[in-house]
Design a protein around this motif. Structure first.
Motif, mmCIF file in Angstrom:
data_model
loop_
_atom_site.group_PDB
_atom_site.id
_atom_site.type_symbol
_atom_site.label_atom_id
_atom_site.label_comp_id
_atom_site.label_asym_id
_atom_site.label_seq_id
_atom_site.Cartn_x
_atom_site.Cartn_y
_atom_site.Cartn_z
ATOM 1 N N UNK A 226 0.808 -1.211 0.000
ATOM 2 C CA UNK A 226 0.000 0.000 0.000
ATOM 3 C C UNK A 226 0.844 1.265 0.000
ATOM 4 N N UNK A 227 2.078 1.169 0.445
ATOM 5 C CA UNK A 227 2.938 2.347 0.472
ATOM 6 C C UNK A 227 3.296 2.832 -0.930
ATOM 7 N N UNK A 228 3.180 1.973 -1.926
ATOM 8 C CA UNK A 228 3.544 2.344 -3.295
ATOM 9 C C UNK A 228 2.383 2.936 -4.091
ATOM 10 N N UNK A 229 1.202 3.011 -3.493
ATOM 11 C CA UNK A 229 0.053 3.590 -4.194
ATOM 12 C C UNK A 229 0.035 5.089 -3.944
ATOM 13 N N UNK A 230 0.095 5.929 -4.963
ATOM 14 C CA UNK A 230 0.098 7.383 -4.750
ATOM 15 C C UNK A 230 -1.202 7.848 -4.094
ATOM 16 N N UNK A 231 -1.078 8.744 -3.142
ATOM 17 C CA UNK A 231 -2.259 9.277 -2.472
ATOM 18 C C UNK A 231 -3.070 10.181 -3.382
ATOM 19 N N UNK A 232 -2.423 10.692 -4.444
ATOM 20 C CA UNK A 232 -3.163 11.557 -5.366
ATOM 21 C C UNK A 232 -4.307 10.822 -6.038
ATOM 22 N N UNK A 233 -4.160 9.495 -6.222
ATOM 23 C CA UNK A 233 -5.242 8.727 -6.834
ATOM 24 C C UNK A 233 -6.496 8.739 -5.960
ATOM 25 N N UNK A 234 -6.295 8.564 -4.651
ATOM 26 C CA UNK A 234 -7.441 8.592 -3.746
ATOM 27 C C UNK A 234 -8.052 9.993 -3.667
ATOM 28 N N UNK A 235 -7.204 11.006 -3.684
ATOM 29 C CA UNK A 235 -7.721 12.370 -3.635
ATOM 30 C C UNK A 235 -8.535 12.691 -4.882
ATOM 31 N N UNK A 236 -8.037 12.283 -6.041
ATOM 32 C CA UNK A 236 -8.784 12.523 -7.276
ATOM 33 C C UNK A 236 -10.093 11.739 -7.299
ATOM 34 N N UNK A 237 -10.054 10.500 -6.784
ATOM 35 C CA UNK A 237 -11.281 9.694 -6.745
ATOM 36 C C UNK A 237 -12.302 10.297 -5.790
ATOM 37 N N UNK A 238 -11.833 10.830 -4.647
ATOM 38 C CA UNK A 238 -12.760 11.465 -3.711
ATOM 39 C C UNK A 238 -13.391 12.713 -4.303
ATOM 40 N N UNK A 239 -12.609 13.475 -5.075
ATOM 41 C CA UNK A 239 -13.165 14.667 -5.732
ATOM 42 C C UNK A 239 -14.231 14.276 -6.740
ATOM 43 N N UNK A 240 -14.022 13.141 -7.431
ATOM 44 C CA UNK A 240 -15.000 12.676 -8.419
ATOM 45 C C UNK A 240 -16.226 12.043 -7.774
ATOM 46 N N UNK A 241 -16.223 11.923 -6.449
ATOM 47 C CA UNK A 241 -17.392 11.395 -5.753
ATOM 48 C C UNK A 241 -17.323 9.918 -5.437
ATOM 49 N N UNK A 242 -16.167 9.289 -5.575
ATOM 50 C CA UNK A 242 -16.040 7.869 -5.264
ATOM 51 C C UNK A 242 -16.006 7.655 -3.756
ATOM 52 N N UNK A 246 -15.685 2.050 -3.356
ATOM 53 C CA UNK A 246 -15.299 2.228 -4.759
ATOM 54 C C UNK A 246 -13.802 2.473 -4.888
ATOM 55 N N UNK A 247 -13.215 3.209 -3.959
ATOM 56 C CA UNK A 247 -11.773 3.432 -3.992
ATOM 57 C C UNK A 247 -11.002 2.127 -3.771
ATOM 58 N N UNK A 248 -11.505 1.314 -2.854
ATOM 59 C CA UNK A 248 -10.845 0.022 -2.607
ATOM 60 C C UNK A 248 -10.961 -0.880 -3.833
ATOM 61 N N UNK A 249 -12.141 -0.873 -4.458
ATOM 62 C CA UNK A 249 -12.367 -1.764 -5.601
ATOM 63 C C UNK A 249 -11.633 -1.294 -6.847
ATOM 64 N N UNK A 250 -11.619 0.020 -7.086
ATOM 65 C CA UNK A 250 -11.077 0.552 -8.336
ATOM 66 C C UNK A 250 -9.601 0.931 -8.251
ATOM 67 N N UNK A 251 -9.100 1.213 -7.050
ATOM 68 C CA UNK A 251 -7.719 1.694 -6.919
ATOM 69 C C UNK A 251 -6.867 0.710 -6.114
ATOM 70 N N UNK A 252 -7.334 0.380 -4.904
ATOM 71 C CA UNK A 252 -6.481 -0.395 -4.000
ATOM 72 C C UNK A 252 -6.234 -1.809 -4.516
ATOM 73 N N UNK A 253 -7.289 -2.554 -4.791
ATOM 74 C CA UNK A 253 -7.127 -3.949 -5.210
ATOM 75 C C UNK A 253 -6.400 -4.092 -6.548
ATOM 76 N N UNK A 254 -6.717 -3.289 -7.588
ATOM 77 C CA UNK A 254 -5.922 -3.408 -8.818
ATOM 78 C C UNK A 254 -4.458 -3.052 -8.623
ATOM 79 N N UNK A 255 -4.172 -2.071 -7.774
ATOM 80 C CA UNK A 255 -2.770 -1.698 -7.542
ATOM 81 C C UNK A 255 -2.024 -2.763 -6.759
#
Length: 341
Positions: A226-242, A246-255
């Motif tokens: 998890x340390x290698x996943x950029x935090x900007x991805x979560x911030x952008x997903x939160x801005x888009x309303x995720x 949804x963040x775990x499914x679309x960002x965390x698990x694929x990464x």
């Protein structure tokens, strides 16, 4: 003449070395005559030289016993030939034929143990991965006491296996164990105290100890991934309303896919080959519901004293694990290439 010769300057030129004491003069020409190892060859050979002690120890500890075990599978080694294995008669493929004859008692017991081990491995690896991943994701947020909680989560992984499993064996005792005290006396979930180390409940007890012992390793590996996943991805997903799921499914698990591929393979091999946990928990006679293939091979070799048959079962287990590992790596590598393409 002596004083004049002393004041005369030393001769120089190509013939000066020959006119001297007969030794070649030091210089670039002499240095070029010395054999030198090319820098590229030294750079390539140094890592292999450093790995040589580990390779020798690996050969002595793993490969040599494995070769001897495969050789024993083709011999009829029983208690009559323990003193001198070389005198044991050649059995050929008879030990393998006995192990895979599922209509005979030996093959039927081995097949039942194999299916029990497969079910135990699937449940243990799945639960270890789920609990470890959930704990690692939970630990990503900053809160007070996070460091202490991380250390507590890693305690089961840091404890010696024998000390931990013996403690669980005392906890699973029917009359004075902590598990029955909580379930029966405190919570009233069971009418009478169940047996956990014999009968069908032995599988549940073994699975509980295996998950308790293995999930911290999954937690540690996933937390590092998890340390290698950029935090900007979560911030952008939160801005888009995720949301969180949804963040775990679309960002965390694929990464975490490359990390999980290695983690699941390691957990599978460790769990399928686990011998210490059932042996310390049940002794050398595990109940039928918890008869893993590792303890079954031990009983076939050291209880019935049929080392040839036990070695044949071990060789079949090795072949099965090699095939499963190769197939798993092939499938995961193809999936990674298709996703990258």
């Amino acid at each position: 003449m002596t004083a004049t010769a002393a004041r005369r300057p030393a001769a120089s030129g190509p013939g000066a070395g020959a006119a001297g004491a007969g030794r070649p003069s030091p210089g670039p020409a002499g240095a070029r005559r010395r054999p030198r190892i090319p820098a590229r060859l030294r750079k390539i050979g140094l890592p292999y030289l450093l790995l040589l002690p580990a390779l020798l120890l690996e050969l002595l500890v793993h490969l040599v016993p494995m070769v001897i075990g495969i050789w024993m599978a083709f011999k009829e080694i029983t208690q009559f030939y323990i003193a001198n294995w070389g005198d044991a008669p050649w059995a050929g493929l008879d030990n393998f034929a006995l192990a895979v004859d599922f209509n005979a008692p030996v093959g039927e017991a081995l097949l039942r143990s194999f299916f029990t081990t497969c079910l135990f491995t699937v449940l243990s690896v799945g639960l270890c991965w789920c609990v470890g991943t959930a704990a690692a994701i939970f630990m990503q947020d900053n809160f007070r006491g996070r460091g202490i909680l991380r250390a507590l989560f890693l305690t089961p992984y840091a404890l010696p296996v024998y000390a931990a499993v013996i403690t669980w064996a005392f906890m699973f005792q029917r009359d004075y164990g902590l598990v029955n005290h909580v379930l029966t006396d405190q919570l009233g979930l069971t009418g009478e105290r169940p047996f956990w180390l014999i009968g069908d409940n032995a599988f549940v007890a073994l699975l509980t100890v295996s998950v308790w012992k293995g999930w911290p390793f999954a937690f540690l590996i996933v937390m590092a991934g998890l340390q290698n996943i950029p935090k900007e991805l979560y911030e952008a997903a939160a801005i888009d309303g995720a949301g969180v799921w949804q963040q775990i499914r679309r960002i965390t698990l694929p990464s975490l896919a490359p990390v999980n591929q290695v983690l699941i393979l390691v957990l599978f091999l460790w769990t399928f080959n686990d011998f210490n946990t059932p042996f310390v928990l049940f002794g050398d006679s595990a109940p039928e519901s918890a008869d893993l293939i590792s303890i079954h091979i031990y009983q076939s070799s050291f209880v019935t004293w049929n080392f040839g048959s036990g070695s044949a079962m071990s060789a079949l287990l090795l072949l099965f694990l090699l095939v499963v590992t190769a197939a798993y790596l092939l499938v995961t590598s193809r999936g990674r290439k298709s996703s990258d393409g």
